[in-house]
Write a protein that holds these residues in place. Structure first.
Motif, PDB file in Angstrom:
ATOM      1  N   ARG A 189       3.161 -18.755 -36.568  1.00 42.32           N
ATOM      2  CA  ARG A 189       3.335 -17.323 -36.762  1.00 42.32           C
ATOM      3  C   ARG A 189       2.201 -16.723 -37.600  1.00 42.32           C
TER       4      ARG A 189
ATOM      5  N   TRP B  13      -4.478 -10.120 -38.618  1.00 34.84           N
ATOM      6  CA  TRP B  13      -3.556  -9.217 -39.298  1.00 34.84           C
ATOM      7  C   TRP B  13      -4.349  -8.049 -39.872  1.00 34.84           C
TER       8      TRP B  13
ATOM      9  N   ASP C  98       7.649 -11.985 -36.968  1.00 31.65           N
ATOM     10  CA  ASP C  98       6.765 -12.258 -35.830  1.00 31.65           C
ATOM     11  C   ASP C  98       5.602 -11.279 -35.766  1.00 31.65           C
ATOM     12  N   GLN C  99       5.824 -10.009 -36.093  1.00 29.09           N
ATOM     13  CA  GLN C  99       4.786  -8.989 -35.966  1.00 29.09           C
ATOM     14  C   GLN C  99       4.383  -8.343 -37.285  1.00 29.09           C
ATOM     15  N   GLU C 100       5.072  -8.645 -38.376  1.00 29.65           N
ATOM     16  CA  GLU C 100       4.802  -7.993 -39.660  1.00 29.65           C
ATOM     17  C   GLU C 100       4.571  -9.036 -40.752  1.00 29.65           C
TER      18      GLU C 100
ATOM     19  N   ARG D  17       0.208  -5.696 -39.831  1.00 32.37           N
ATOM     20  CA  ARG D  17       0.803  -5.944 -38.523  1.00 32.37           C
ATOM     21  C   ARG D  17      -0.105  -6.895 -37.755  1.00 32.37           C
ATOM     22  N   ARG D  18       0.489  -7.643 -36.843  1.00 33.02           N
ATOM     23  CA  ARG D  18      -0.319  -8.541 -36.022  1.00 33.02           C
ATOM     24  C   ARG D  18      -1.240  -7.720 -35.127  1.00 33.02           C
TER      25      ARG D  18
ATOM     26  N   ARG E 258      -3.787  -7.546 -31.864  1.00 39.20           N
ATOM     27  CA  ARG E 258      -4.137  -8.209 -30.604  1.00 39.20           C
ATOM     28  C   ARG E 258      -5.579  -7.903 -30.238  1.00 39.20           C
TER      29      ARG E 258
ATOM     30  N   GLN F 233      -5.131  -2.725 -33.789  1.00 36.79           N
ATOM     31  CA  GLN F 233      -4.646  -2.200 -35.062  1.00 36.79           C
ATOM     32  C   GLN F 233      -5.763  -1.405 -35.748  1.00 36.79           C
TER      33      GLN F 233
ATOM     34  N   ASP G 174      -2.282   0.413 -31.512  1.00 35.87           N
ATOM     35  CA  ASP G 174      -0.934   0.315 -30.959  1.00 35.87           C
ATOM     36  C   ASP G 174      -0.024   1.058 -31.940  1.00 35.87           C
TER      37      ASP G 174
ATOM     38  N   ASP H  75       2.759   2.788 -33.964  1.00 39.16           N
ATOM     39  CA  ASP H  75       4.201   2.714 -34.228  1.00 39.16           C
ATOM     40  C   ASP H  75       4.446   3.550 -35.475  1.00 39.16           C
TER      41      ASP H  75
ATOM     42  N   GLY I 141       2.505  -1.952 -26.639  1.00 41.84           N
ATOM     43  CA  GLY I 141       2.440  -3.347 -26.260  1.00 41.84           C
ATOM     44  C   GLY I 141       1.802  -3.596 -24.915  1.00 41.84           C
TER      45      GLY I 141
END
Length: 299
Positions: free
Chosen positions: A43, A48, A163-165, A182-183, A185, A220, A242, A244, A275
């Motif tokens: 993970r 990040w 998983d994402q934070e 945040r993760r 990509r 990000q 992305d 949010d 996503g």
């Protein structure tokens, strides 16, 4: 606090951990803890970034003094040394100063305490040990001891990882500073800019394109700079986020922004489902198509 300690403290409030392969053989280690170890390491590995936390802070009504500066951290698996037991990782943090901070992390298990232990080291500082445990769907970590104080300064350091934070908080007598990452990509784009045009031009009847492939950025707040071969050259920047929103009811969305010159204000943008793995735009004078491009361990 020395300049190095300030740099390391900033990186801690900006990330530094990662990766899997439990190299410990102990009858005292329960199966559930071995599984947690592998999941925790997997993970952490990757990219990040705290762009969302920094960018939306003012509009979300957050106290800017309690937010760590913008930074980006990449975690990769690393080779073990002869005297190490566990799983080793290397982190590289792009700091707000423009410098890079490199730290080594060794993950191991404490069978008696039933915790995952992260040992953080830098050639010029004492080691810092961080103990992690699972709570529901996330892991919680706490750092303590003289080694951590020498590396990061006084205060209480706590972390949560899902998983994402990846959130990190440092509590001192002066208050709390948070880094909410945040993760990220990785994406790769092809781009085309129509020579002799600017934003708003239709480009009708023109067909003199400047192409570039393999343009890399992340979702990000990653930025890619394009400089054409014209005289004088033109500079166009693409930013991918992305989105949010941390407030309101807006739907999350993958957004691609276009900026010209030195201005940070987007002249145009396109968006799609949050996503998504591909996003493109065609402004007549500029075209771009960006696709998710997972990185291998060797990248």
């Amino acid at each position: 606090m020395t300049d190095l300690r300030k740099l390391v403290a900033c990186a801690m409030l900006g990330g530094m951990f990662t990766g899997p392969a439990l190299a410990q053989d102990s009858e005292n280690v329960p199966g559930w803890l071995e599984k947690d170890f592998v999941e925790f390491a997997e993970r952490l590995e990757g990219r990040w970034d705290n762009d969302r936390h920094v960018f939306f802070a003012e509009d979300a009504g957050m106290d800017p003094d309690g937010i760590a500066p913008r930074q980006h951290t990449t975690f990769r698996a690393s080779d073990m040394t002869d005297d190490e037991t566990g799983h080793a990782l290397q982190s590289v943090t792009d700091m707000p100063t423009g410098e890079q901070l490199r730290l080594r992390h060794v993950l191991s298990l404490d069978a008696d305490a039933k915790t995952i232990v992260q040992t953080v080291s830098h050639p010029d500082l004492p080691e810092c040990r961080i103990a992690w445990t699972r709570t529901g769907s996330q892991f919680e970590g706490a750092a303590a001891g003289a080694g951590c104080e020498a590396m990061f300064g006084t205060g209480i350091l706590t972390m949560t990882l899902s998983d994402q934070e990846f959130w990190i908080s440092r509590v001192t007598g002066d208050g709390v500073v948070e880094l909410r990452m945040r993760r990220a990509r990785p994406f790769e784009c092809w781009t085309a800019i129509l020579r002799g045009t600017s934003h708003g031009d239709s480009g009708a009847g023109m067909d003199d394109w400047w192409f570039r492939r393999g343009v890399k950025l992340h979702d990000q707040g990653g930025v890619a700079e394009l400089v054409t071969d014209e005289t004088p050259p033109r500079k166009v920047r693409l930013k991918l986020r992305d989105v949010d929103w941390p407030y309101g009811t807006n739907r999350p969305s993958l957004t691609l922004y276009v900026m010209e010159g030195e201005s940070d204000r987007a002249v145009s943008y396109a968006w799609g489902e949050a996503g998504a793995e591909r996003l493109g735009l065609n402004l007549r004078w500029l075209q771009a198509s960006c696709s998710y491009a997972p990185e291998s361990r060797e990248d």
